[in-house]
Each structure stands twice: as structure tokens, then as C-alpha cells.
Design an enzyme around this catalytic site. Structure first.
Site, PDB file in Angstrom:
ATOM      1  N   LYS A  57      18.518 -22.335 -35.032  1.00  0.00           N
ATOM      2  CA  LYS A  57      17.477 -22.229 -33.889  1.00  0.00           C
ATOM      3  C   LYS A  57      17.593 -23.956 -33.382  1.00  0.00           C
ATOM      4  CE  LYS A  57      15.973 -18.198 -33.895  1.00  0.00           C
ATOM      5  NZ  LYS A  57      16.215 -17.225 -32.621  1.00  0.00           N
ATOM      6  N   GLU A  76       7.595 -18.449 -28.530  1.00  0.00           N
ATOM      7  CA  GLU A  76       7.176 -17.279 -29.290  1.00  0.00           C
ATOM      8  C   GLU A  76       8.034 -17.364 -30.727  1.00  0.00           C
ATOM      9  OE1 GLU A  76       9.561 -17.766 -27.335  1.00  0.00           O
ATOM     10  OE2 GLU A  76      11.279 -16.637 -28.620  1.00  0.00           O
ATOM     11  N   SER A 131      23.296 -18.289 -40.700  1.00  0.00           N
ATOM     12  CA  SER A 131      22.504 -18.541 -39.409  1.00  0.00           C
ATOM     13  C   SER A 131      21.264 -19.511 -40.021  1.00  0.00           C
ATOM     14  CB  SER A 131      21.910 -17.639 -38.602  1.00  0.00           C
ATOM     15  OG  SER A 131      21.352 -16.631 -39.252  1.00  0.00           O
TER      16      SER A 131
END
Lengths: 446, 276
Positions: free
Chosen positions: A100, A122, A393
Site C-alpha cells: 500500500k 478509506e 503483498s
């Protein structure tokens, strides 16, 4: 004004830029947001080729994020994947613990460029919220993160991290109280405060330019991994596996391989209790085309077009939509999308912990389960063992409680504090403390 | 780009209703209520109450699971409507019953329920029910080619929104695509009654007219007769939603009292809009 959308395929698949990816994408938003989306589009087009920005991103990547992330070959784990060669792209080693941060640093710098001082985001599992809170602290931006009340409960550790970083976390109590409702609430904030506020969108979904912009910021994963695998093995991987919720880590690693016809791209969707049960989050496998959160894409919906609540043990995949580029790649059969149940993902999670000493995010465990399945299928078909690149990830710190509950690893008096996302009753029988791979799902027997 | 202008042979029922109000010297009152709140039959009675109170145009909300443009009052009401099982067929039935009053009835909805039902099929069934057209808060003309074709084919009005942030080029494009009126969102924000309607509204209406719009109605934030009268000085219609929904949504669940109060508020707002 928005240009006429081009629905023709680009010459190179990797260059698809939106607003449409085939029949998917677009901007299904309030008119009040169009000017802001136009501003973002123009600013991003300029910024993404600006040498100063590229140098700043490169500097942050090397000195803050920890890029390039390494690759790790996992032979002990691979024994359970039919003897395939399995290589992990270690995005879990990034600062804040997931891919991210790649996206967020770029959008935070973009916020500064468009002259805004407040960001909103969000978050589902909290990975995107933590990354945004981190970037806001780093760049001195005010930050508010919307998070479904249910996810606030499931991901208490990440809520605390965000608050430590100086971010306001707002629990959302509407709808299913999960990621989709947090997105609705963030859109409401944005439409009200668009003069001062930039929305740092967390995945490669939403209205144009978000799907293309997030992809642009995540494609570094695939570009690095493609070269790293070439250096290690002398060839491209046969298969690339990545989990798909909204789909940003997957689109990031797929992008570098889209025009390599021989590389099979597999997105693993969260199947929850199983797609056939209706309790799942597999938007492509079990959904239909529709419009949600600003884009035409595959979504989970009922016959009246009302969004159906998704279900997954992984808060980060618990989303009833998917990025429009994935819908397009599925429709032209360039990528395939397979469902992975909670049970399959948790077994892959356990295996990676036990065989390699790596605790993955439960999101990423879905991709690991895909690698096990594909390796075993190749072995069963008598094919040569494939090289499978898996995008790891994120790391599993945030998921330790969920996993502990699933595997019944806590003492009885600790159970009161454990999220209810615990697994089916028979999870206790799966031998979580037994060294041998369990075979409850029938998919991991050696 | 879809800069389709309305066929000159198409008669806009919404425009006719607004023009009738203007002929009497004021602006039209456009009242919003969601179908299915507190139940389908009561929502139909409530809409008829607003017509009796003087509203020329009724917006019937089509409840949707992810209402990103709605404030808390309307969101809670539409969620209640969905929880109680309101379906697409209920919306069409409500349109039919309210249209029988003679008011112009528009459906206000997010795009996915229409997309899912089938755009042309929805237009056909809405027209057959006596509906005047559709207001689409999350469908901008840029994405509306299918709806523009269907609304032309079935003689329906199409109302798109403009906002204070809209560029002049977008105001021209949106005004050309609208039929019935252009919906000017007075503030940057979601639905919900406000103590003062943003001063942006007057400027936005002027800019929208200059961009070619024949009729511009102002919504978002209007709750009193005085606000309605102020807007009626410069707009062709005054749109009221949350204030009506809040009045109907009595905590004690007394439906009859809610309908009575709704009628009273409707009369106050109609008097303001009509500059009576």
C-alpha cells in the site's frame, strides 16, 4: 471536460490508461466531483513523467519504503505445490508492511502538487489506512481515515497505529460496516470538502483516474519482480499469482507481464465460505457487471442492482467490487480469476508460517493457496513443474489474532477478546500444531 | 461526448409543470420522498400529501444500497425502505399511483439499479407507469449515452446535476443534455437541511442559464418557506428533500401525525416557492 472514452484496446495491454478498460471503468460520480477528478487526472499526467517527482519517489523508495523489495524462493513451501518452483515478491517487507505504501506516497506527493493540505482515505484491513497515516505524517498533511465499524473491531491494532501517527479514525456505522461503507463515507466527505481535501484512494478501483493512477504507482512491483526472476532463473515465470480484492497489488505485479503472452496471470479472489454459498467476495467469479463506487465493473449485486454484502475472513479482500482493469483482463481472457475459500487461504497461511518462517497477510495467503493449487494441478497433469511468482503483498501482524482464533491457538480465557471471524467449527480438527500438512481441504496433500 | 439535445417534438411534462407554477408568478415546488419509507403505501400517501400541499413536481427516491450522495436523514430512510423489502416493482407502482394526481413524477436514483434492470426496459416501464423522467445523481452526461437514447425513445425527461465546481464548458454540455430542468446542487455536499442555503446557488443558477439552460431548479439544503421564497427569486424551482423525510420520520412512529406535519410543512414551502 472528459474526453470521449476510447474503448479500443491499446497497442500494448500494459499501456491501457483509462477512463475505459474495454467496457469497464468510467466515472459514475456526482457532478460536484468531476472538477476534482479532472484536476487529479491532469496533475497525474504531468507528475508521472516529471523528473523531479520521479527522483523524489525514487529517493523515498530507497530510503523510506525499502525498495527494491527482495524476492525469496521458498522450496520447503513449494513441496506442497506439486514441486513447482515458488518465488515470493516480498512487498511485506516494505515500510508499513504492505504494498500500500507504494501507492500512498505517490498520491500524497500529488496532494501537495494540487495544493491541498488534508487527505482522507478509506480502509478495510487497515493497511491502506496505516500507509496513508504514515505518508500524512511524513509530509505534514492532516488526515482522516474512514473504516467500517466491523473492521475497526477486527483490526484494532491498525486502528491504534493510525492514531499513533496522528490520524483521525472515523468508524462507519452504516450499511455492512465494512470497506464498501467506508468508501461511501469517504466519498461523502470528499464531495463536501473537495476544495481543501484530496481523497487518497486505496485500490485500483473507483472513478477515473484512480484505477490507472494506482496501477501506475503499483507497477513498480511487477517491473522489479520481472527482472529479479529473470536474474535468478534466466527465464520469465510461468505463472504469476496475486490476491484480488480491489486488485491493486495484482494489477501492479501483472502489469509488467501483460504483454508476455507465455506468462499465465492468475488473480485469486476471496471465496469466503465458497462462492456457491453466497457468502464470498469473488466479484469476477461470482458477480455481474454493474456500477459501484464510480466505475462500471464486476460487482456482487442482487437482481434489483442492490449491492450484496461480501464475506471473507480477510478484511482487506472483503469488498463487493473489483478494479475495472481486472474486469477487462477477465473479459479478454488475458488474466484468469479463481476463488479461494477461507479454509484454503488459512491452510496456505499456516504452511508458509511453518515451512518458511514468514507470516503472511491473510490477503496474500489467498495468492499462496492459488500457487499450491496451480502447482498441484500441473503435477497431476504430468506437466513440467512451473515457476510460480507469488506477490506476497503484506505481512500478517495485523492478522495474528484472526489466525490464532481460526487455529484455536489461544488459551480458553483469552477467547473473549478474539474476533468472531474465527473459522468453521471443524477448524479445530485441522491439526494446527501438527507438523504434517493437513488435508481437510483436500488440496494440500503432498 | 453525448451532447444530444431534446427532440423538439418531445413535450416535457416536468417543464410544463414548472412553467405552470411560473405563470402564477413564482417558482415550482419539487418535493422528494423515498419510495418504501416508512412503507410503500405510506410513501405513496406522503407524496400525494405533498401534491395536495402544492408541489408541482414529485421526486420519488429509488432506494439504493450505496447512496454516496445522500446525507444521513435520507440514507437512513432509504436503508429502512430496503430493509423492509422495497423492490424495483414497488417504485414503478408508486410512480403510477402518484402520477394519477397530475403532478409530474420523476424518479431519482443512482445508476446501478437502472443499469441492472435494463436501461431501455426501465425507460419503457417508467413511461408506461406515467412517470415523467429520471434524476441521476451519479450519472453525468459523459456516461449517459444509453440513457439519452432510451429517454428519447420513450419520451422521458432527464435531469442531470450541476455543481458550483462545474466549469462553464460542463454547464453548457449538461444543460444541453438535460430535458425538464437542470438540477443545481446549491452547495458542495450531500443532501441535508441547512440553516442557510449557500450563496453559491444564485451564482450557479445565473451561470447555468448563461450556459443555455431554460429551467434551473435549486436543491440541497432547503428546509423553510423563507429559504424557498429566497430561491424562487432567481430559480425556476425549489427542491426539498431531507426536511420532508425528517418530518415524516417521527420517532414515535405515528404515521398519521407524520403525514399531517408533512402537509403543513409542504404548504409552508409551497407558499414560499410560489411567493404567495
Amino acid at each position: 471536460m472528459t474526453a470521449t472514452p476510447s474503448r479500443e484496446h491499446p497497442q500494448h495491454l500494459a499501456d491501457a490508461a483509462g477512463p475505459y478498460f474495454g467496457e469497464f471503468g468510467g466515472r459514475f460520480v456526482a457532478e460536484a466531483l468531476v472538477a476534482a477528478l479532472d484536476d487529479l487526472t491532469a496533475a497525474w499526467e504531468e507528475l508521472k513523467v516529471d523528473p523531479g517527482f520521479l527522483a523524489e519517489m525514487d529517493h523515498l523508495n530507497r530510503t523510506y519504503t525499502g525498495r527494491p523489495s527482495i524476492i525469496t524462493e521458498v522450496p520447503r513451501f513449494a513441496e506442497y505445490a506439486g514441486g513447482a518452483r515458488v518465488i515470493l515478491k516480498r512487498e511485506d517487507l516494505n515500510h508499513t508492511g504492505s504494498h500500500k505504501i507504494n501507492n500512498v506516497l505517490g498520491q500524497a506527493l500529488l496532494t501537495r502538487k494540487v495544493g491541498k493540505k488534508r487527505v482522507i482515505a478509506e480502509t478495510g484491513a487497515g493497511q491502506h489506512g496505516v500507509a496513508t497515516a504514515t505518508a500524512a505524517a511524513l509530509l505534514g498533511l492532516e488526515c482522516t481515515v474512514y473504516m467500517g465499524e466491523e473492521d475497526v473491531r477486527r483490526q484494532a491494532l491498525n486502528v491504534a497505529r493510525m492514531r499513533l501517527l496522528g490520524t483521525e479514525v472515523v468508524p462507519v456505522t452504516t450499511g455492512s460496516r465494512t470497506l464498501k461503507d467506508a468508501i461511501n463515507e469517504a466519498f461523502r466527505d470528499w464531495v463536501t470538502n473537495v476544495d481543501t481535501t484530496n481523497y487518497i484512494f486505496g485500490t485500483a478501483a473507483g472513478p477515473h483516474p484512480f484505477p490507472a493512477m494506482v496501477r501506475d504507482l503499483q507497477k513498480v512491483i511487477g517491473e522489479e519482480a520481472r527482472q529479479q526472476v529473470l536474474d535468478l532463473t534466466g527465464a520469465l515465470p510461468d505463472v504469476v499469482c496475486a490476491c484480488v480484492g480491489g486488485g491493486s497489488n495484482a494489477i501492479g505485479i501483472f502489469n509488467a507481464f501483460l504483454d508476455d503472452e507465455g506468462v499465465r496471470l492468475v488473480g485469486l479472489e476471496a471465496a469466503g465460505d465458497g462462492v456457491e454459498t453466497g457468502r464470498h467476495a469473488s466479484s469476477i467469479t461470482g458477480g455481474e457487471p454493474g456500477v459501484l463506487h464510480g466505475a462500471r465493473t464486476f460487482i456482487l449485486q442482487d437482481e434489483d442492482g442492490q449491492t450484496v454484502e461480501s464475506h471473507s475472513i480477510s478484511a482487506g479482500l472483503d469488498y463487493p467490487g473489483v478494479g475495472p482493469e481486472h474486469s477487462w483482463l477477465a473479459s479478454i481472457h488475458r488474466a484468469e480469476y479463481q476463488p479461494v475459500t477461507d479454509a484454503e487461504a488459512m491452510e496456505a497461511f499456516r504452511l508458509l508460517c511453518r515451512t518458511e518462517g514468514i507470516i503472511p497477510a491473510i490477503e496474500s495467503a489467498h495468492a499462496l493457496a492459488g500457487a499450491i493449487r496451480i502447482g498441484q494441478e500441473a503435477a497431476a497433469a504430468g506437466q513440467p513443474a512451473p515457476t510460480i511468482l507469488v506477490n506476497l503483498s503484506g505481512r500478517g501482524d495485523k492478522d495474528v489474532e484472526t489466525a490464532a482464533a481460526w487455529f484455536h491457538l489461544l488459551d480458553e480465557d483469552q477467547h473473549d477478546d478474539v474476533p468472531e471471524a474465527a473459522g468453521p467449527e471443524d477448524a479445530a480438527k485441522t491439526g494446527a500444531v501438527d507438523d504434517a500438512p493437513y488435508t481437510a481441504t483436500g488440496s494440500v496433500e503432498k | 461526448m453525448t451532447e444530444t439535445t431534446a427532440s423538439p417534438t418531445t413535450v416535457s411534462r416536468t417543464a410544463a409543470a414548472i412553467d405552470a407554477a411560473k405563470a402564477r408568478g413564482g417558482a415550482a415546488l419539487v418535493g422528494y420522498l423515498p419510495v418504501g419509507f416508512p412503507d410503500v403505501d405510506t410513501s405513496v400517501r406522503a407524496a400525494k400529501t405533498l401534491v395536495s400541499a402544492g408541489a408541482e413536481v414529485i421526486e420519488l427516491g429509488f432506494p439504493y444500497s450505496d447512496p454516496g450522495m445522500d446525507g444521513e436523514v435520507i440514507q437512513r430512510a432509504t436503508q429502512t425502505a430496503l430493509d423492509r423489502g422495497t423492490r424495483t416493482a414497488d417504485v414503478l407502482r408508486a410512480v403510477e399511483q402518484v402520477a394519477q394526481t397530475g403532478a409530474a413524477v420523476l424518479v431519482m436514483t443512482y445508476w446501478n439499479p437502472v443499469f441492472r434492470y435494463g436501461v431501455d426496459r426501465f425507460a419503457r416501464d417508467l413511461a408506461a407507469a406515467g412517470g415523467a423522467g429520471l434524476i441521476t445523481p451519479d450519472l453525468i452526461p459523459d456516461e449517459a449515452a444509453e440513457w439519452i437514447a432510451a429517454s428519447d425513445a420513450h419520451g422521458l425527461d432527464r435531469v442531470f446535476l450541476v455543481a458550483p465546481s462545474s466549469t462553464d464548458a460542463r454547464l453548457r454540455m449538461t444543460s444541453a443534455a438535460c430535458r425538464g430542468f437542470v438540477y443545481a446542487a446549491s452547495t458542495m455536499g450531500v443532501t441535508g437541511a441547512r440553516t442557510s442555503v449557500d450563496s453559491h446557488a444564485r451564482g450557479l443558477v445565473e451561470r447555468t442559464r448563461a450556459a443555455g439552460a431554460e429551467r434551473v431548479c435549486v436543491g440541497l439544503g432547503v428546509s423553510t418557506g423563507a429559504q424557498a421564497a429566497e430561491i424562487a427569486e432567481y430559480a425556476d424551482g425549489v427542491i426539498v428533500g431531507s426536511a420532508f423525510v425528517r418530518t415524516l420520520a417521527r420517532e414515535d412512529g405515528d404515521v398519521e401525525a407524520g403525514l399531517r406535519d408533512l402537509g403543513t410543512l409542504g404548504e409552508q414551502l409551497a407558499a414560499g416557492a410560489h411567493r404567495a
